[in-house]
Design a protein around this motif. Structure first.
Motif, PDB file in Angstrom:
ATOM      1  N   GLU A 113      17.490  26.890 -27.133  1.00 30.78           N
ATOM      2  CA  GLU A 113      18.461  26.424 -26.156  1.00 30.78           C
ATOM      3  C   GLU A 113      19.658  27.376 -26.171  1.00 30.78           C
ATOM      4  O   GLU A 113      20.010  27.940 -27.216  1.00 30.78           O
ATOM      5  N   ASP A 171      26.922  22.057 -21.399  1.00 27.96           N
ATOM      6  CA  ASP A 171      25.583  22.273 -20.823  1.00 27.96           C
ATOM      7  C   ASP A 171      24.497  21.722 -21.737  1.00 27.96           C
ATOM      8  O   ASP A 171      23.548  21.060 -21.292  1.00 27.96           O
ATOM      9  N   ILE A 228      21.236  18.167 -21.840  1.00 24.93           N
ATOM     10  CA  ILE A 228      19.781  18.275 -21.951  1.00 24.93           C
ATOM     11  C   ILE A 228      19.232  17.027 -22.644  1.00 24.93           C
ATOM     12  O   ILE A 228      19.530  16.782 -23.825  1.00 24.93           O
ATOM     13  N   GLY A 250      17.406  17.041 -26.045  1.00 22.01           N
ATOM     14  CA  GLY A 250      17.544  18.431 -26.496  1.00 22.01           C
ATOM     15  C   GLY A 250      17.856  18.482 -27.981  1.00 22.01           C
ATOM     16  O   GLY A 250      18.426  17.540 -28.549  1.00 22.01           O
TER      17      GLY A 250
END
Length: 603
Positions: free
Chosen positions: A573, A579, A583, A586
């Motif tokens: 990632e 940002d 996700i 994530g």
């Protein structure tokens, strides 16, 4: 080092080193040769004439003439001995001082080369063994300038003596020469076996000595005292040390016992030689084929012939053996580079773009890739956080950027140029690095920061304040001149783990390089000190510099422009904190959320 003519190469190297550093050593060897030749005249030739004169006096032949000659020869013998003693005293002094100087010279040289050795070699057992062989070869085993040149010039001296006594014996008792030849051959064989045993022992001792030094060095280091005591590990250290000491003693015993058998044979051959020489010369004297003076001269010449032959054999074998030890030093200083060196200079600017292109890497002697297909661009002035689970390759990523290792595949570019093309010295000026296993040395606070550079008080004050250590430094007895610990200075001060880490941060800032790399920079700091460091990091510590740092405390990532998340040896990632938090499921989001829970109330 090439195998062809290693002894000659070593001798040439040592002659050159002596000429460049201590040419007076050659004057000492000339005096030594002169003293040896004078002494041979005194003990071989002068007694022959003195004895013949005394026998003439005993027989009543022209008493005044022979008495006068006897006195002259006696005074000559005493005068030569006085001159020889004076010369030997001077030679011994010069050689002793030179030997001590060269001993320190080679220790410094070995350490210089060790510090310049590519980092990859510092984790290579073969390179470490070679380093130990180099140290031992030029110290314990006298494979240095004086150790080699003493044997070289002894060979020259003994060759001159050899031909001199051969000429004396050939004129009076030529049949002794064949006996001496047989003795020389036998002694050569036995001494050669002794040297082989010694060289074999040297090979076996190198690794054992390194292990023993490590074990007992660790025991003597106070910094390991807590672990040794709290885990009661002294027994392990002692048992391991004793086991290797036993192995060391076995090797020494093997060498002593093997050499003893050969030495017995040499003594037996020498005894047989003496019997034959005395019998032959005694027979010649009884038959009045030679005078008593000649008998004495031939006995002395024969003894000196044997000694010169044995010395020649010993010196040849010794110079071969010591050259073998010296070779280990030469092999070490010519150790192959692990990292390709270029010669390009860095452009004189503070802004640099870093780019990883399809970088793969596996450590030497390993088949597993630690990094796979790494692609990332770091613009000038960017603050990048590198995060991930343990063993994901974060620190390796930094080591590659710093050129401690070369990539296995792919390229790392700085300003569009492969970093392999840059000069090592020039390239490393780009980076101020703080690794998590940083070292603080037993120097002053100032020296630990400036590392030998001209230390500016203003700059020291600036970096100490930025690192949060200025007030503590001002409270120390000698301020920045205070020694960091008490190893060599009882007035030194023991720093805490957090203070040492702040000191290491100040060191990185003092270098004032355009790229700052911090690997776990706040691991030893308390949460308040950590928050303070990070709050100032984005504004003051790095300023407009490029900053890359690894941290397991993900709260620090909020201050960074970009975050690279390493997993399974790849960058999984990449983006800003906001940002990556978007996700779903994530890795970064999971890591950050899990860690954040540690600081929140359980309800």
């Amino acid at each position: 080092m090439k195998n062809k003519g290693p002894v000659l190469q070593v001798v040439k190297y040592m002659l050159k080193t002596a000429k460049e550093n201590k040419p007076i050593l050659f004057f000492a060897y000339f005096l030594q040769l002169l003293a040896t030749l004078l002494q041979k005249v005194q003990i071989i030739i002068v007694p022959k004439f003195l004895i013949d004169e005394l026998i003439s006096i005993y027989n009543g032949q022209e008493l005044s003439f022979h008495v006068k000659n006897a006195i002259i020869f006696a005074i000559l013998a005493i005068g030569i001995q006085f001159i020889v003693n004076v010369i030997n005293s001077l030679v011994s002094r010069i050689k002793s001082l030179c030997d001590e100087w060269f001993s320190e010279y080679f220790q410094v040289k070995v350490n210089d080369y060790a510090m310049a050795l590519d980092f990859e070699h510092t984790e290579d057992p073969q390179a470490l063994n070679q380093l130990n062989k180099a140290k031992e070869g030029v110290s314990w085993y006298s494979g240095n300038v004086c150790g080699i040149l003493n044997q070289f010039f002894d060979i020259i001296t003994n060759v001159i003596v050899f031909f001199g006594v051969i000429a004396i014996i050939a004129g009076s008792a030529p049949l002794i020469i064949p006996v001496q030849i047989v003795v020389i051959i036998l002694v050569t064989i036995f001494q050669s076996k002794i040297r082989q045993i010694e060289l074999k022992s040297f090979e076996g001792l190198s690794k054992i000595n390194r292990i023993i030094n490590y074990i007992f060095y660790q025991l003597a280091e106070f910094q390991y005292g807590k672990d040794i005591r709290l885990y009661d590990s002294s027994k392990l250290f002692m048992e391991t040390g004793e086991k290797h000491l036993d192995q060391q003693i076995k090797i020494w015993k093997y060498q002593a016992e093997g050499s003893k058998k050969q030495q017995y044979c040499i003594n037996l051959v020498s005894a047989a030689e003496n019997f034959l020489v005395y019998f032959y010369l005694g027979y010649q004297a009884l038959k009045k084929l030679i005078s008593i003076g000649q008998f004495s001269m031939c006995i002395s010449a024969s003894s000196n012939l044997t000694n010169s032959c044995e010395n020649l054999i010993r010196c040849f074998q010794e110079i071969i053996k010591r050259s073998k030890y010296a070779q280990e030093y030469l092999k070490f200083i010519e150790y192959p580079q692990a990292v390709q060196k270029g010669n390009k200079k860095i452009k004189n600017q503070d802004q640099h773009i870093i780019e990883f292109r399809h970088v793969y890497f596996k450590y030497p002697r390993s088949q597993e890739y630690v990094l796979k297909d790494i692609n990332i661009t770091i613009p000038s002035g960017q603050h990048l956080a590198v995060v991930g689970l343990n063993g994901a390759g974060k620190t390796t990523f930094i080591k590659l950027l710093c050129r401690l290792y070369d990539v296995s595949q792919g390229q790392i570019l700085v300003d569009g140029i492969n970093i392999k093309e840059y000069s090592d010295e020039e390239y490393r000026k780009l980076f101020a690095v703080l690794f998590q296993d940083f070292k603080i040395f037993a120097f002053s606070l100032k020296e630990n920061i400036a590392f030998g550079q001209e230390a500016s008080d203003e700059e020291l004050e600036r970096v100490l304040k930025l690192a949060g250590l200025y007030e503590y430094a001002q409270s120390l007895p000698q301020k920045t001149d205070t020694c960091v610990n008490k190893s060599f200075d009882k007035g030194g001060t023991e720093f805490s783990g957090g203070q040492k880490q702040k000191l290491a941060i100040a060191r990185a800032l003092y270098k004032d390089s355009p790229i700052i790399i911090l690997d776990e920079p706040t691991a030893a700091l308390d949460p308040i000190a950590e928050a303070d460091i990070y709050a100032r990091f984005n504004n003051s510590l790095a300023g407009g510099k490029t900053a890359i740092y690894i941290s397991h405390r993900l709260s620090s990532c909020i201050f960074c422009d970009k975050i690279a998340v390493f997993s399974n040896n790849q960058i999984k990632e990449y983006g800003s904190h906001k940002d990556l938090m978007k996700i779903e499921d994530g890795l970064y989001q999971q890591m950050f959320t899990t860690q954040a829970k540690q600081y929140l109330p359980k309800d």
